[in-house]
Design a protein around this motif. Structure first.
Motif, PDB file in Angstrom:
ATOM      1  N   LYS A  82       0.815  -1.206   0.000  1.00 32.54           N
ATOM      2  CA  LYS A  82       0.000   0.000   0.000  1.00 32.54           C
ATOM      3  C   LYS A  82       0.854   1.264   0.000  1.00 32.54           C
ATOM      4  O   LYS A  82       0.728   2.116  -0.897  1.00 32.54           O
ATOM      5  CB  LYS A  82      -0.935   0.009   1.211  1.00 32.54           C
ATOM      6  N   TYR A  83       1.708   1.401   1.002  1.00 34.26           N
ATOM      7  CA  TYR A  83       2.456   2.656   1.126  1.00 34.26           C
ATOM      8  C   TYR A  83       3.632   2.741   0.155  1.00 34.26           C
ATOM      9  O   TYR A  83       3.766   3.726  -0.585  1.00 34.26           O
ATOM     10  CB  TYR A  83       2.928   2.853   2.573  1.00 34.26           C
ATOM     11  N   ILE A  87       1.043   4.376  -2.425  1.00 33.90           N
ATOM     12  CA  ILE A  87       0.859   5.717  -1.871  1.00 33.90           C
ATOM     13  C   ILE A  87       2.029   6.635  -2.187  1.00 33.90           C
ATOM     14  O   ILE A  87       1.842   7.836  -2.422  1.00 33.90           O
ATOM     15  CB  ILE A  87       0.628   5.662  -0.345  1.00 33.90           C
ATOM     16  N   LEU A 101      -1.688  15.345   0.483  1.00 34.79           N
ATOM     17  CA  LEU A 101      -2.629  14.477  -0.225  1.00 34.79           C
ATOM     18  C   LEU A 101      -4.010  15.119  -0.274  1.00 34.79           C
ATOM     19  O   LEU A 101      -4.706  15.038  -1.295  1.00 34.79           O
ATOM     20  CB  LEU A 101      -2.699  13.118   0.485  1.00 34.79           C
ATOM     21  N   GLU A 246       2.662   5.804   8.098  1.00 37.33           N
ATOM     22  CA  GLU A 246       2.357   7.098   7.479  1.00 37.33           C
ATOM     23  C   GLU A 246       3.616   7.942   7.300  1.00 37.33           C
ATOM     24  O   GLU A 246       3.684   8.794   6.420  1.00 37.33           O
ATOM     25  CB  GLU A 246       1.347   7.869   8.333  1.00 37.33           C
ATOM     26  N   TYR A 249       5.289   8.049   3.914  1.00 34.57           N
ATOM     27  CA  TYR A 249       4.662   8.947   2.945  1.00 34.57           C
ATOM     28  C   TYR A 249       4.881  10.415   3.324  1.00 34.57           C
ATOM     29  O   TYR A 249       5.196  11.250   2.474  1.00 34.57           O
ATOM     30  CB  TYR A 249       3.174   8.629   2.872  1.00 34.57           C
ATOM     31  N   THR A 395      -6.289   8.068   4.507  1.00 37.13           N
ATOM     32  CA  THR A 395      -5.294   8.152   3.441  1.00 37.13           C
ATOM     33  C   THR A 395      -5.733   7.327   2.233  1.00 37.13           C
ATOM     34  O   THR A 395      -5.605   7.763   1.078  1.00 37.13           O
ATOM     35  CB  THR A 395      -3.925   7.659   3.938  1.00 37.13           C
ATOM     36  N   THR A 396      -6.262   6.138   2.481  1.00 33.13           N
ATOM     37  CA  THR A 396      -6.735   5.283   1.383  1.00 33.13           C
ATOM     38  C   THR A 396      -7.891   5.940   0.633  1.00 33.13           C
ATOM     39  O   THR A 396      -7.946   5.909  -0.600  1.00 33.13           O
ATOM     40  CB  THR A 396      -7.177   3.913   1.930  1.00 33.13           C
ATOM     41  N   THR A 399      -6.614   8.740  -1.481  1.00 34.12           N
ATOM     42  CA  THR A 399      -5.823   8.217  -2.596  1.00 34.12           C
ATOM     43  C   THR A 399      -6.714   7.806  -3.759  1.00 34.12           C
ATOM     44  O   THR A 399      -6.367   7.989  -4.931  1.00 34.12           O
ATOM     45  CB  THR A 399      -4.979   7.022  -2.132  1.00 34.12           C
ATOM     46  N   THR A 418      -7.816   0.401  -4.762  1.00 31.03           N
ATOM     47  CA  THR A 418      -7.926   0.965  -3.409  1.00 31.03           C
ATOM     48  C   THR A 418      -8.904   0.207  -2.512  1.00 31.03           C
ATOM     49  O   THR A 418      -8.778   0.262  -1.292  1.00 31.03           O
ATOM     50  CB  THR A 418      -8.364   2.441  -3.478  1.00 31.03           C
TER      51      THR A 418
END
Length: 641
Positions: A82-83, A87, A101, A246, A249, A395-396, A399, A418
Motif C-alpha cells: 500500500k504505502y 501511496i 494528499l 504514514e 509517505y 489516506t486510502t 488516494t 484501493t
C-alpha cells in the motif's frame, strides 16, 4: 470551507523548481534516522500487547505462530504494497503527507463543490487524528523502552514513570534548539538498531525453528478462521506493528521515494520480520517470557546496553513525530485550517527544521497526561491503534480520488486498486473501536478537539473572506482610486503597503487611514497574498505587479503550502521590475478584524464564538509575516458573520 489560506502565507528557500539532491546513499542513511523511528520501535510492545490477558487470547503455539504470521503479512501488504508501492506515487509535486494528499485530492475535484467539501472534511479528520497519534507515539515509545528496567532489575519498577517523564520533558525542552546537530547521528544509530533487531531475531529463531511456518500467509488466515471473534479483537493489537507507516509517505518530500523504498526493502522490513519471528520463537520455547518478550530475547549482560539503545531509538522516533507535527501544523496554517502561530526556523540551511512553541508545549502537556493516565505501554497500546488506523483509512480514501480524478485512471481499476486496502484498513479500524473504553477514547477526544478547531477556523475564515468580498464589491478599487486621485489628496513621502484579501476591493485599512490621517503616501501598494495547492512556488512565479497609475501598484504574492513566511524577502523580487522598497521608508498597513457572531447564517453560534476567540488570540500578524515591528500600523475593522 476553503483551501485558500489567510492573507498570511509565505514561502521559503524552495524558490527554484529543481534543486539537486544528495546522493541516494546519503539520503537513505538520513531516511533511516527520520522515517523509520516509529515503526522500528514497535517490536518493543506489539507482541506483549497482543497477548495481554485483557484481549482474551491464550498463549499457545498455534496462536503465537498465527499472530506472528499476521504481523509479517500485515507489514507486507499494508506497508510494502500500500504505502511503498502505491501511496508513494501519490505525491503533490514531490511532497507527501495527509495535508499534501488532501490538497491534491481537493484540487482534482474543484468542479464538484459538494464532493470537494466532503473531501476537505474527511482530510481534516485525518489530520486531526494525526495529532492524537503524535501524543501517543512519544508516550508509548519511550515508556516501553524504559520498562526494560523492570526486566533488568524488578526493584526499579517504581523508577519507570519518573525516568520516562524526565526523558520526554528533556526532549521537548530541547526542541527550540533544533535537531540539525543531533540529527546527524540519527541515521547511524537506527542502522545499529535495525541490525541488532535482525541479529537477535535470528539467534532466538534457533530456539524454535517452527516459527518459520509464520512465513506462510495461510497460517495467519487459518488463525483468523479458527478464532474468528478473538482474531478480530487481536487485530486491534496487531496493528501496532504498523505504527509509523504514514511517516514513509509524510517524509517523502525530504528524501524522495527511491531512498525510502531502498531502506525499507534493504534493511527495515527484513529486520522487523526477523525480530517478530524471533520473539515468536522465544514465546514458543519460553512462555514465561511474555512479561516482556522483546527484552527477554537478550542475555542478562546485554540488558542495560539495550535499554540505553532502545531509549535512544524511541527518542529518535518521538523526535520524528514531533517534527512531523510541526510541519503539518505549518501546512495547515498556510492552507487556512489553523490560526496563525509563531513558527521559528531553527536552521539556516535546512528548510524543514522548524519549531512551533504553541504546539510544543500543548503536545508536552498531552504526552505527560498520557503517561501518567495510562501508566504502562500495554495500556497505551489500547489507545494507540484508533488514531493510527483512522489516519490510514482516510489516506486510502483520499488516494482513490487522486488516482481517479488527478491521474484519470479507469474507474474500475481505481476501485480495485484501493478497495482491497480500504477493506484491510476498515477491518483494523473496526477492531480498534472495540478498545474505546480501554483508552481508545483518548486519541479520539484529541482528534475531535483538533477537528473542531480546524473545521471552525477554516469555515470562519472563508466566511470572513466572503464578507470582505461583499464589502469590496460595493467599493471597487479602480473607480475608488480614480475618484480619490482626481481630488488631489495630500501626498507624503514614503511607501504605504496596504494588505488586502481581495485585490479588486478597497482595503479597510486604506479607508481608515484616509479618514484619520487624511493623507496618501507618495507610493501606494495594494498587496494580496495567495496560496496555491502545491508545496512550492518558483521565484519566477512568486510576484505579479500591475501599475494602477500615479505611483500606485497592485502586487500579488503567491506561495505554496510548504513555503516560508517572509513578505519583505518576497518584495525584494520587485527590484527586477524597477520597483525597489527602502525598508526605512516603507510602512505596512494591516486590518485587525473584530468578529461579531450573529444568528443570521453561517455556523452555529457556539462555533462563531469559538472562531471569534481564536481570531482575537492568534499570533502577532506582523511577526507571522516577518514584517519589521516598527513599520507596522494596525487598524481595526468590525466584521459580522
Amino acid at each position: 470551507m476553503s483551501l485558500t489560506a489567510p492573507a498570511a502565507s509565505e514561502t521559503g528557500h524552495h524558490d527554484d523548481p529543481v534543486r539537486p539532491r544528495p546522493a541516494t546513499s546519503a539520503l537513505a542513511l538520513a531516511a533511516l534516522g527520520v522515517v523509520y523511528g516509529d515503526i522500528g520501535t514497535s517490536p518493543l510492545y506489539t507482541l506483549q500487547t497482543v497477548f495481554d490477558p485483557v484481549n482474551g487470547l491464550t498463549l499457545n503455539a498455534l496462536n503465537v505462530v498465527g499472530i506472528v504470521s499476521l504481523i509479517v503479512w500485515s507489514l507486507t501488504v499494508v506497508v510494502s504494497l500500500k504505502y511503498v508501492a502505491l501511496i508513494l506515487r501519490a505525491n503533490n509535486h514531490g511532497e507527501g503527507g495527509i495535508m499534501a494528499l488532501l490538497a491534491l485530492a481537493a484540487s482534482s475535484v474543484t468542479t464538484r463543490a459538494r464532493l470537494r467539501r466532503t473531501l476537505l472534511a474527511v482530510g481534516i479528520m485525518g489530520a486531526a487524528l494525526f495529532y492524537g497519534d503524535s501524543v501517543i507515539t512519544p508516550a508509548i515509545s519511550v515508556l516501553s523502552a524504559v520498562e526494560g528496567l523492570e526486566v533488568a532489575a524488578p526493584f526499579l519498577k517504581t523508577c519507570v514513570i519518573p525516568v520516562t517523564l524526565a526523558a520526554l520533558i528533556t526532549l521537548f525542552l530541547m526542541q527550540k534548539r533544533g535537531t540539525a546537530g543531533i540529527g546527524k547521528i540519527f541515521g547511524p544509530v537506527m542502522v545499529l538498531w535495525f541490525v541488532v533487531l535482525a541479529v537477535v531475531g535470528v539467534v532466538n529463531m534457533t530456539k524454535a525453528p517452527a516459527i518459520l511456518v509464520a512465513l506462510n500467509p495461510f497460517t495467519g488466515l487459518a488463525f483468523c478462521l479458527h478464532h474468528r471473534w478473538l482474531a478480530f479483537v487481536a487485530l486491534g493489537a496487531v496493528v501496532l506493528s504498523l505504527t509509523g507507516a504514514e511517516a514513509l509517505y509524510a517524509d517523502m518530500g525530504h528524501f524522495g521515494a527511491k531512498p525510502i523504498r531502498l531502506t525499507w526493502f534493504g534493511l527495515v522490513f527484513p529486520a522487523l520480520a526477523l525480530n517478530y519471528m524471533g520473539q515468536g520463537a522465544l514465546l514458543l520455547a519460553e512462555p514465561g517470557a511474555l512479561q516482556n518478550p522483546f527484552y527477554r530475547m537478550f542475555p542478562q549482560w546485554a540488558l542495560y546496553p539495550m535499554i540505553a539503545l532502545a531509549t535512544i531509538a524511541t527518542v529518535i522516533a518521538s523526535q520524528a513525530v514531533i517534527s512531523g507535527t510541526y510541519s503539518m501544523t505549518k501546512q495547515a496554517m498556510q492552507l487556512g485550517f489553523l490560526p496563525r502561530m509563531n513558527v521559528v526556523y531553527t536552521s539556516e540551511r535546512e528548510m524543514g527544521q522548524i519549531y512551533v512553541p504553541g504546539i510544543n508545549w500543548t503536545l508536552l502537556a498531552a504526552v505527560v497526561a498520557a503517561v501518567l493516565g495510562f501508566g504502562s505501554s500495554t495500556a497505551l497500546g489500547s489507545a494507540y491503534g484508533i488514531a493510527v488506523t483512522g489516519t490510514m483509512l482516510i489516506t486510502t480514501i483520499l488516494t482513490f480520488f487522486v488516482v481517479r480524478y488527478a491521474w484519470h485512471y479507469n474507474w474500475w481499476l481505481c476501485v480495485f486498486a484501493t478497495l482491497f486496502f480500504f477493506i484491510i484498513d476498515a477491518t483494523f479500524f473496526s477492531a480498534n473501536l472495540l478498545k474505546l473504553t480501554q483508552g481508545g477514547w483518548f486519541p479520539l477526544l484529541v482528534g475531535l478537539i483538533i477537528y473542531t478547531v480546524m473545521a471552525t477556523w477554516g469555515r470562519g475564515w472563508e466566511m470572513m473572506r466572503a464578507e470582505a468580498r461583499v464589502r469590496a464589491g460595493t467599493t471597487p478599487l479602480g473607480p475608488f482610486l480614480a475618484t480619490l486621485l482626481a481630488r488631489s489628496p495630500t501626498r507624503v513621502d514614503g511607501t504605504a503597503i496596504f494588505l488586502s484579501a481581495d485585490p479588486d476591493g478597497v482595503p479597510h485599512s486604506l479607508l481608515n487611514n484616509l479618514m484619520h490621517n487624511r493623507v496618501l503616501h507618495a507610493r501606494v501598494v495594494f498587496l494580496t497574498v495567495n496560496n496555491e495547492e502545491i508545496p512550492w512556488v518558483p521565484a519566477s512565479q512568486r510576484v505579479s505587479i500591475q501599475s494602477l497609475g500615479s505611483d500606485c501598484y497592485r502586487i500579488t504574492i503567491t506561495y505554496g503550502f510548504m513555503d516560508e513566511v517572509d513578505l519583505p524577502r518576497a518584495l525584494e523580487i520587485c527590484k527586477t521590475s524597477g520597483l525597489a522598497f527602502e525598508p526605512a521608508d516603507t510602512s505596512y498597513f494591516l486590518s485587525r478584524a473584530t468578529v461579531v457572531p450573529t444568528r443570521d447564517s453561517g455556523m452555529a453560534m457556539w462555533r462563531e464564538r469559538l472562531f471569534a476567540v481564536m481570531l482575537q488570540n492568534v499570533g502577532n500578524v506582523a511577526a507571522y509575516l516577518k514584517l519589521p515591528a516598527n513599520r507596522v500600523i494596525e487598524l481595526g475593522a468590525r466584521v459580522e458573520i
